[in-house]
Design a protein around this motif. Structure first.
Motif: not given
Length: 423
Positions: A237, A239, A231, A307-308, A73
């Protein structure tokens, strides 16, 4: 003689065929390194890593292990200066599964700032952002050697003594990278600076590869839209934790930290008379970037889906355990006991402790988030409210209409407003 002419023609044809094949191969190679470029268009790397296309290969760049990269991640703490990002970063730094880096983009900025005026004019905003993205992409790939493009003096045998704020990253101050006294964890950054000598970037890359998550903090990218290419990178991956703070608190913190740059503001605050040299853009630009970035995030574009997450610093400071649990849930990790212990030790400090070191995270977090209300003059607060009115409303920060209302810290100016992660 006839046979000789046939032979010559065959050789010429063969030579042309070989050259054609070579040109096609070269073109394909260039195109693969520079997606979207026209056939035959030259792609080249410019000085100091400023690439003419995103994703350019680099001699220090290692090929990605797609399976390993997919499992790992990648966390980006996206914030502005003096918004509480160091505090948030430490919530990731304490977790044993996270490899945390504090402001590695500082080194890119230094190369740009120390270059000649002519060079700065040649390198436009897009090129600088391209360099930022390229470095982030390599760091998320655990390729810390890529930093060697920006370090001065240039590392010898991949070792450097100028890694910015190395001590802010536990992973860079622990074995096998450093064998310092482990009995004084509370002062790890200061001890690391004194006891840990040269950092081996190759070994640091190997340590990075042992962690399941990589977290990077940056305050050097203006708007969140500048992260779109990262992104959308299928190899990452990503975040994004978007940390925001009341602009009035941001200004007060900058005035107390960056004395030289905000001297005019401090004179205004102390005397009540506004100097002509006050640069209103120092907070107006921040508010504009905040407004645009939050607007992008809350509009929920497809490239930010899953992702946000928007986090207000004041809520994190007021309820650190609750907000930390929400953030960790978003990134897919459980809150480790080391993280809980750090929160307990670093959110109940005295106000005096915060003054001893301007970058410390040991303080009464709730009091710190509201302290600007006791330090800023009402005239300055009114000015910021005028410049940042749209941003304050957007983020749910109440305006004050009098000095009495400003100083009444028992009444919070943070409205109850939910900002759910975009999943």
């Amino acid at each position: 003689m006839e046979c000789s002419w046939k032979t010559i023609i065959l050789l010429v044809c063969a030579s042309l065929g070989i050259q054609y094949t070579a040109i096609r191969s070269l073109t394909a190679s260039i195109t693969s390194h520079c997606p979207g470029t026209e056939t035959g268009k030259q792609c080249h790397s410019q000085r100091r890593g400023f690439s003419s296309c995103s994703g350019m290969s680099h001699p220090h760049r290692k090929p990605r292990n797609n399976d390993q990269t997919h499992d790992r991640k990648h966390i980006l703490i996206f914030a502005t200066t003096r918004s509480g990002s160091s505090f948030l970063g430490q919530l990731f730094n304490q977790h044993p599964a996270i490899f945390y880096l504090f402001e590695p983009l500082y080194h890119v900025q230094q190369v740009f700032a120390n270059s000649s005026a002519r060079m700065r004019n040649m390198v436009d905003r897009r090129a600088l952002l391209g360099a930022h993205r390229d470095l982030l992409s390599n760091l998320y790939d655990c390729n810390l050697n890529f930093l060697e493009n920006y370090l001065k003096p240039v590392p010898r045998d991949h070792e450097t003594t100028v890694f910015f704020r190395r001590g802010a990253s536990n992973a860079l101050c622990e074995p096998p990278l450093c064998h310092m006294d482990q009995n004084s964890k509370d002062a790890i950054e200061h001890l690391c600076a004194r006891q840990c000598k040269a950092l081996n970037l190759t070994l640091a890359s190997q340590v990075c590869q042992t962690r399941s998550h990589i977290a990077i903090k940056t305050v050097r990218i203006p708007e969140i839209k500048d992260l779109r290419l990262l992104s959308e990178d299928p190899r990452l991956n990503l975040k994004i934790i978007h940390l925001v703070r009341d602009p009035r608190g941001i200004l007060a913190s900058r005035m107390g930290t960056f004395t030289d740059n905000f001297r005019a503001w401090k004179i205004w605050n102390a005397t009540g008379r506004r100097p002509r040299s006050v640069d209103l853009s120092q907070i107006a630009t921040t508010c504009s970037d905040l407004f645009n970035s939050v607007g992008t995030g809350l509009s929920k574009p497809p490239w930010l889906r899953g992702k946000y997450m928007l986090v207000r610093y004041e809520e994190l400071a007021r309820e650190p355990f609750k907000k930390t649990a929400e953030i960790y849930h978003f990134i897919g990790l459980d809150v480790d006991n080391q993280v809980k212990k750090w929160i307990l030790q670093n959110t109940r400090g005295t106000s005096g402790a915060a003054r001893n070191y301007k970058y410390t995270t040991t303080r009464n977090s709730t009091a710190t988030a509201e302290s600007w209300r006791l330090n800023l003059s009402f005239q300055i607060v009114q000015t910021v409210q005028h410049l940042c009115n749209a941003t304050l409303i957007q983020l749910g920060y109440q305006l004050v209409q009098s000095l009495k209302e400003l100083r009444n810290v028992s009444n919070s100016l943070v409205e109850s407003k939910a900002f759910a992660p975009f999943v």
